[in-house]
Design an enzyme around this catalytic site. Structure first.
Site, PDB file in Angstrom:
ATOM      1  N   SER A   1       1.934  -1.595   5.398  1.00  0.00           N
ATOM      2  CA  SER A   1       0.592  -2.130   5.383  1.00  0.00           C
ATOM      3  C   SER A   1      -0.362  -1.454   6.374  1.00  0.00           C
ATOM      4  O   SER A   1      -1.566  -1.589   6.234  1.00  0.00           O
ATOM      5  CB  SER A   1       0.643  -3.624   5.707  1.00  0.00           C
ATOM      6  OG  SER A   1       1.107  -3.829   7.039  1.00  0.00           O
TER       7      SER A   1
ATOM      8  N   LYS B   1      -5.274  -1.243  13.981  1.00  0.00           N
ATOM      9  CA  LYS B   1      -5.070  -1.996  12.735  1.00  0.00           C
ATOM     10  C   LYS B   1      -5.830  -3.317  12.818  1.00  0.00           C
ATOM     11  O   LYS B   1      -5.842  -3.950  13.883  1.00  0.00           O
ATOM     12  CB  LYS B   1      -3.574  -2.239  12.533  1.00  0.00           C
ATOM     13  CG  LYS B   1      -3.216  -2.848  11.179  1.00  0.00           C
ATOM     14  CD  LYS B   1      -1.700  -2.969  11.030  1.00  0.00           C
ATOM     15  CE  LYS B   1      -1.298  -3.523   9.668  1.00  0.00           C
ATOM     16  NZ  LYS B   1       0.170  -3.614   9.514  1.00  0.00           N
TER      17      LYS B   1
ATOM     18  N   SER C   1       6.034  -1.544   7.896  1.00  0.00           N
ATOM     19  CA  SER C   1       4.592  -1.313   7.787  1.00  0.00           C
ATOM     20  C   SER C   1       4.006  -0.251   8.713  1.00  0.00           C
ATOM     21  O   SER C   1       2.855   0.136   8.543  1.00  0.00           O
ATOM     22  CB  SER C   1       3.834  -2.624   7.997  1.00  0.00           C
ATOM     23  OG  SER C   1       3.884  -3.394   6.829  1.00  0.00           O
TER      24      SER C   1
END
Lengths: 480, 476, 94
Positions: free
Chosen positions: A155, A80, A179
């Protein structure tokens, strides 16, 4: 035989050991897959083709010299883009950090590299991890590989889409209020939010310091356990990192839940939970009963207050954490200024996206003079009550079982104009972060349109073993 | 109208730890810009603070040495504001649970002693430094000082004059030096004060509106800034005006204070508990251990000097006001066994030299050992006090061993009666008028004759013997 | 009730410039979000202390040992402007 890109990390690792496949073959297969698929899915912000191929060659040489290799030797991994990677762009999917090259590696990055993993790219996300659909990326929206018209969740939507879209066998995400788990649920993969403090936050660009955790996103529970083995552990660079002894999480991967007590809180099945989600979860509950677990209805009465509590705490911390993006030491600086105030205001206003600004405003508001007690302080007290609720439930149960998200993945654009509706996506995941307990989301079926549904298993503090065991057992016994 | 001055101080002292408060970077002063820096102290994304244990220990030491209560439960908080020297856009400080609170110190001005209350002592991190870039006209930011640990010592509004404020800061400086938590180098900014000052009509209970003059880094600046601000507020109040609550700066060169532009002084620091740092919990044993390890404090040393050594109270006060001076006094006394002489040298020539050179006592070029050597040269009659002054001045320049100075310059006192008598005979023969004057009752003539002999002997004659021989002649 | 003036003040504290459209939008959003946030007042917290953390840990300290500082070139490498030794800002800023 499975295609290379459909294999799990432990399958790849086994084949390396047996010399049935080489590291460059695997890395190349993934790079090619990204090159062919990612223009539709858009999971990656940065792809490190050359670096990854170079590392693959080196790792292959080590395999050929028959040395004993670490657990993720030669396994490609997606990261990420809010985890600092030295020499690689770390953008947080924000214009603010569009060209930011981290000067150092996050602790988890050091750990996965020491474990031999090969970073193949950095994945898209909601800007600064604020969102539940990856539509808040400043660069582009990511699509759900299961259905390109749907969001992948967020996210950590890029990491979920990379794993679900066969563009990485495993990935790292971060979870502040869901997330990791929400995109795992939407994309039909496994995602674990570890106990707060189990994994170092050093080098994770902070959203909400008291809630953020880094965790694995994988295709099966075994890979989650393997990856957790690598990233968990005390870090003296993170004061909130727990000083507990190391465990082997793969030891909990036994196919047995007999006698395990599972509580199912009725508050997690109320308004807003779609029928297909309820059906899938009830089927999973039946499966657990069949396998010998003791499943009972229970109550977590403060559940509905967790969401507003979460938004108050998370945004308050974020408003302070994001102050450092001021156009002076790094990041975007507006061309438009006469005074210092202009540098600050214009750089921040032009560099941050809409949702980030909204949360900074909310967070500043709840900390500001005259409102602190009513919001922030009150929320910190509610946090205590939420924690107590979990403590009481865990006196009776080993695991709490809930849906991960109230619905399956929604369509791109469907919720972008209604922030509050978007926040509701986090309804079932945020209280876990508030209480700091671990939770895993695993696939438990699909709706009539084929969209994946996720089941959330919540454990006691630092008892990842029990939820991994239950998740693994379900995975081994579910009807395909 | 007659006003009462009300002063409270916030004193910031840099702690003399080896590393910064939240990272392992060195706190060493100087160094090229941004070379004592890392991702933590420059506020890079993702970097996290970890508290230096010495900072807690030093703050607790300071608290115990100033009679504070030590918090068993404490925490750190973020103070949010934007300024280029503040790398994270927040300072990590302590808001509602400081490490130390409710202390006091005794100060003395003239003959009056009083107690100044200490509201609290908390830990926080220092900011970086902004430097004007002469080349481009811009501003350069150096984070070498960012993250250096500070304690902020907040006093009660107990002081009533510049003298009291200075005495209070001198007292704190002495204490912090004694307990070894800060080197208190004011010229390097490691000790600095913010002055909160207001006036109220004599007899009034209610405080007036106060101003805060920030960042004063010398005793002189503190005194002058206070005098300036008293005069300024008095003038406003006498004219029926209103004193505004504002932040002010002091320009030591022009000798004037000025208000900082406070256009957006809607300061709202939005303090909240620092979520990257865990709370602090101190046990009784921890606090007791620190208490036991505290060295003798100035107050106690002073009493010892007065009661056991017999120094005048004033001298004892001055000597103990500086740990260096006091240690110097003890070390020199230890060697020469003449405490009064050491004290006299300190009270006269050492203080004078430090003033003339504008140096701190710890920058004196000579050691306690060399001062005690000088005293022993006098005590053994090897040099006269007059010569000793010369040797001292020499030593204050070069730091050289006085025995060597005396030898090299041939300053050894002449005590041989025969040699002195020769000179006395010569001078008396040459000055019959002075002899006659003396005999006529003009005592002054004796001094003249002694002076002439001393001059002849280049100051090296033993004054006692010289006196004795001249008197013998004159009285016979 | 949150007003546009509140939003402007909060934006100032947050160092954000908001356009007229943004002010209108955020004022509306915040009204909704804050009224949602107000629901926490329904929770009885009479007996609850504040928790800043999920875990009850304290006294996490570091030894006072010097570590090598960072390479300055790398620290400065992301800055919009420097003079090679320090971060720089145009003009004398106050």
């Amino acid at each position: 035989m499975k295609e290379i890109c459909e294999m799990t990390a432990h399958e790849i690792r086994d084949m390396y050991e047996k010399k049935e496949i080489t590291v460059p073959e695997v890395v190349k297969a993934y790079i090619e897959k990204i090159e062919s698929e990612d223009e539709n899915i858009k999971a990656y912000i940065t792809v490190c083709k050359e670096e990854a191929m170079e590392k693959a060659e080196k790792m292959q040489a080590r395999y050929e010299s028959n040395e004993k290799l670490p657990p993720l030797a030669g396994v490609p991994i997606a990261i990420k883009d809010n985890l600092c990677t030295k020499g690689l762009k770390t953008t947080c999917a924000s214009k603010m950090l569009e060209n930011f090259i981290a000067p150092y590696d996050a602790t988890v990055i050091k750990k996965i590299e020491e474990a031999g993993a090969i970073i193949i790219g950095k994945t898209n996300m909601d800007e600064f991890a604020m969102g539940g659909s990856t539509e808040n990326s400043a660069f582009f929206k990511t699509h759900n590989p299961v259905n390109l018209e749907r969001v992948p969740g967020g996210s950590s939507g890029g990491s979920a889409a990379a794993v679900a879209g066969n563009m990485a066998p495993i990935a790292l995400g971060s979870d502040t209020g869901g997330s990791i788990r929400e995109p795992a649920s939407f994309c039909g993969i496994v995602g674990l939010k570890p106990t707060y403090g189990l994994v170092s936050r050093y080098g994770l660009v902070a959203f909400a310091s008291s809630l953020d955790q880094v965790g694995p996103m994988t295709r099966d529970v075994r890979d989650t356990a393997e990856l957790l083995n690598v990233i968990a552990g005390h870090d003296e660079l993170d004061s909130t990192s727990a000083n507990i002894s190391k465990k082997d999480y793969t030891a909990s991967l036994v196919n047995d839940v007999k006698g395990i007590r599972i509580g199912v809180p009725k508050e997690y099945f109320g308004e807003g939970i779609s029928a297909s989600v309820k059906v899938a979860i009830n089927r999973a509950i039946e499966k657990y009963k069949d396998l010998g677990a003791i499943v009972e209805e229970c109550s977590l009465p403060t559940t509905k207050y967790a969401l507003p509590t979460y938004y108050i705490i998370a945004c308050a911390e974020a408003s302070s954490n994001l102050g450092r993006f001021d156009g002076i030491r790094y990041g975007y600086r507006s061309k438009n200024y006469d005074t210092l105030q202009d540098i600050y205001k214009n750089s921040r206003s032009e560099g941050f996206g809409e949702e980030v600004k909204r949360r900074i405003i909310l967070g500043t508001y709840v900390l500001s003079s005259g409102y602190y007690d009513a919001y922030y302080k009150k929320a910190q007290k509610v946090r205590t009550v939420v924690k107590q609720g979990f403590d009481e439930a865990f006196e009776k149960y080993d695991i709490i079982l809930t849906p991960t998200v109230p619905t399956v993945a929604f369509k791109l654009g469907e919720r972008v104009n209604d922030p509050l509706e978007m926040y509701m996506t986090d309804l079932l995941t945020v209280s876990i972060n508030i209480a700091g307990v671990p939770a895993i989301s695993i696939p438990c079926g699909k709706d009539e349109e084929g969209m994946p549904i996720g089941m959330q298993l919540i454990g006691k503090h630092f008892d990842e073993e029990t939820i991994l065991r239950a998740a693994h057992t379900y995975e081994q016994n579910k009807e395909v | 109208m007659e006003y009462e001055v009300v002063i409270g101080l916030e004193v910031h002292a840099e702690l003399s730890t080896k590393t910064k408060i939240y990272c392992g970077c060195s706190t060493e002063f100087g160094g090229d810009p941004n070379t004592h820096c890392c991702p933590v102290c420059t506020g890079m994304p993702g970097a996290l603070p970890v508290l230096n244990e010495k900072v807690v220990e030093y703050a607790v030491r300071a608290g115990l040495a100033t009679n504070c209560e030590i918090a068993r439960e404490s925490k750190q908080d973020r103070k949010n504001y934007y300024y280029p020297d503040t790398p994270r856009a927040y300072q990590i400080s302590q808001y509602d649970l400081p490490l130390c609170a409710h202390g006091h110190v005794e100060i003395a001005v003239g003959n009056t002693e009083k107690e100044v209350g200490i509201t609290r002592i908390h830990i926080e991190d220092d900011a970086g430094k902004l430097v004007h870039d002469g080349y481009t006209g811009g501003t350069l930011v150096d984070f070498n000082r960012a993250g250096v640990p500070l304690i902020e010592i907040v006093s009660e509004p107990d002081m009533r004059s510049a003298e009291e404020a200075v005495a209070y800061v001198e007292k704190l400086k002495g204490i912090l030096e004694y307990i070894g938590v800060s080197d208190c180098k004011m010229q390097e900014g490691s000790l600095r004060a913010d002055v909160n000052l207001s006036l109220r009509p004599v007899g009034s209970e209610k405080f007036g509106t106060r101003t805060e003059t920030k960042n004063l880094n010398s005793f002189r600046a503190i005194a002058r800034a206070i005098e300036f601000e008293i005069a300024r507020q008095k003038e406003i109040l006498d004219a029926g005006g209103i004193v505004y609550q504002e932040t002010r700066r002091w320009d030591d060169e022009t000798g004037e204070g000025y208000a900082t532009r406070n256009k957006e002084e809607a300061h709202d620091y939005r303090y909240f508990p620092e979520p990257d740092l865990m709370p602090i919990r101190l046990s009784e044993e921890y606090i007791q251990d620190i208490k036991n390890s505290l060295p003798e404090l100035p107050e106690s040393r002073k009493n010892r000097y007065v009661n056991e050594i017999g120094l005048p109270e004033y001298d004892a006060d001055i000597i103990t006001s500086s740990k260096y001076l006091s240690d110097f006094f003890e070390a020199a006394t230890d060697i020469c066994k003449n405490a009064k002489a050491v004290s006299n040298w300190i009270m006269t020539d050492i203080i004078r030299i430090a003033k003339e050179k504008g140096i701190e006592y710890n920058e004196l070029p000579f050691s306690a050992e060399n001062l005690s050597r000088l005293i022993m040269l006098i005590d053994k009659g090897i040099i006269s006090s007059a010569i000793a002054k010369k040797v001292f001045n020499e030593m204050a320049e070069s730091g050289e061993n006085p025995e060597i100075i005396v030898k090299e310059k041939g300053l050894i006192q002449i005590s041989d009666e025969g040699a002195i008598k020769e000179v006395v005979d010569k001078i008396i023969a040459a000055n019959p008028q002075s002899v006659a004057d003396y005999k006529a009752g003009k005592d002054r003539a004796l001094g003249f004759l002694v002076g002439q002999c001393m001059k002849e002997m280049k100051g090296k004659g033993n004054p006692q013997i010289l006196n004795k021989l001249i008197l013998e002649y004159l009285n016979n | 009730m949150i007003t546009r003036e509140d939003i402007k003040h909060i934006a100032d504290l947050s160092m954000l410039n908001l356009s007229e459209d943004e002010i209108v939008k955020y004022t509306e959003n915040m009204k909704e979000i804050v009224s949602f946030a107000n629901t926490i007042n329904e929770v009885d917290t009479k007996n609850a202390t504040e928790s800043a953390f999920a875990l009850d840990t304290y006294n996490v300290f570091r030894k006072d040992e010097v570590k090598e500082s960072f390479n300055r070139e790398i620290l400065l490498s992301n800055a919009p402007s420097t003079n090679g030794e320090a971060f720089s800002l145009p003009g004398m800023m106050n």
